[in-house]
Design a protein around this motif. Structure first.
Motif, mmCIF file in Angstrom:
data_model
loop_
_atom_site.group_PDB
_atom_site.id
_atom_site.type_symbol
_atom_site.label_atom_id
_atom_site.label_comp_id
_atom_site.label_asym_id
_atom_site.label_seq_id
_atom_site.Cartn_x
_atom_site.Cartn_y
_atom_site.Cartn_z
ATOM 1 N N UNK A 30 -11.272 2.145 -0.618
ATOM 2 C CA UNK A 30 -10.256 3.038 -1.371
ATOM 3 C C UNK A 30 -9.405 3.795 -0.693
ATOM 4 N N UNK A 31 -9.721 4.395 0.681
ATOM 5 C CA UNK A 31 -8.954 5.096 1.250
ATOM 6 C C UNK A 31 -7.821 4.621 1.540
ATOM 7 N N UNK A 32 -7.943 3.248 2.076
ATOM 8 C CA UNK A 32 -6.990 2.523 2.568
ATOM 9 C C UNK A 32 -5.999 2.129 1.266
ATOM 10 N N UNK A 33 -6.528 2.054 0.102
ATOM 11 C CA UNK A 33 -5.710 1.804 -1.054
ATOM 12 C C UNK A 33 -4.728 3.115 -1.411
ATOM 13 N N UNK A 34 -5.358 4.129 -1.168
ATOM 14 C CA UNK A 34 -4.517 5.594 -1.309
ATOM 15 C C UNK A 34 -3.802 5.475 -0.289
ATOM 16 N N UNK A 35 -4.067 5.357 0.901
ATOM 17 C CA UNK A 35 -2.895 5.234 1.981
ATOM 18 C C UNK A 35 -1.722 4.260 1.684
ATOM 19 N N UNK A 36 -2.060 3.323 1.310
ATOM 20 C CA UNK A 36 -0.830 2.296 0.934
ATOM 21 C C UNK A 36 0.050 2.995 -0.023
ATOM 22 N N UNK A 37 -0.622 3.355 -1.224
ATOM 23 C CA UNK A 37 -0.015 4.035 -2.273
ATOM 24 C C UNK A 37 0.732 5.406 -1.740
ATOM 25 N N UNK A 38 0.228 5.865 -0.989
ATOM 26 C CA UNK A 38 0.995 7.212 -0.368
ATOM 27 C C UNK A 38 2.295 6.593 0.438
ATOM 28 N N UNK A 39 1.980 5.400 1.203
ATOM 29 C CA UNK A 39 3.204 5.116 1.909
ATOM 30 C C UNK A 39 4.116 4.780 1.151
ATOM 31 N N UNK A 41 4.964 5.768 -1.953
ATOM 32 C CA UNK A 41 5.443 7.149 -2.593
ATOM 33 C C UNK A 41 6.347 7.902 -1.467
ATOM 34 N N UNK A 42 5.981 7.698 -0.267
ATOM 35 C CA UNK A 42 6.402 8.558 0.790
ATOM 36 C C UNK A 42 7.773 7.767 0.737
ATOM 37 N N UNK A 43 7.859 6.386 0.687
ATOM 38 C CA UNK A 43 9.181 5.535 0.890
ATOM 39 C C UNK A 43 10.139 5.918 -0.089
ATOM 40 N N UNK A 44 9.577 5.912 -1.277
ATOM 41 C CA UNK A 44 10.358 6.204 -2.570
ATOM 42 C C UNK A 44 10.790 7.684 -2.416
ATOM 43 N N UNK A 45 10.251 8.487 -1.726
ATOM 44 C CA UNK A 45 10.620 10.073 -1.607
ATOM 45 C C UNK A 45 11.719 10.049 -0.758
ATOM 46 N N UNK A 46 11.485 9.289 0.157
ATOM 47 C CA UNK A 46 12.529 9.273 1.258
ATOM 48 C C UNK A 46 13.815 8.694 0.839
ATOM 49 N N UNK A 47 13.750 7.631 -0.021
ATOM 50 C CA UNK A 47 14.987 7.118 -0.406
ATOM 51 C C UNK A 47 15.791 8.050 -1.441
#
Length: 103
Positions: A30-39, A41-47
């Motif tokens: 579950x944490x890996x899934x959250x981490x992937x989702x976080x990445x 979102x972080x990529x979209x935020x950076x864009x």
């Protein structure tokens, strides 16, 4: 008999440990899934931040152009106002001279 009791305790401990390991494994998944989702979102935020930064640069450049154009127009307006004032004073002076010559 004590041997079987000790074996039963160890077996229960192994069972509980195995259940705990399975629960922790699910938690890690579950944490890996959250981490992937976080990445993501972080990529979209950076864009989005990059786009905002580019927009701010464009606004700054166009704002500078507007200020320069406004300054030029203000200077032209001041020159026109001083020309009109000078023409008005010259016109009044001519009227004054014409009025004295007529009298």
């Amino acid at each position: 008999m004590i041997f079987y009791l000790g074996e039963a305790v160890l077996f229960v401990a192994l069972l509980l440990t195995s259940l705990q390991v399975l629960r922790m494994r699910r938690e890690l998944q579950r944490m890996r899934a959250y981490h992937a989702e976080f990445q993501q979102v972080f990529g979209k935020t950076e864009t989005a931040l990059s786009a905002i930064q580019a927009t701010i640069r464009e606004l700054h450049a166009s704002g500078r152009e507007v200020v320069e154009e406004l300054g030029q127009r203000i200077d032209a307006g001041r020159r026109l106002a001083s020309d009109l004032k000078r023409i008005g004073l010259a016109s009044e002076a001519r009227r004054g001279d014409t009025g004295r010559n007529a009298a």
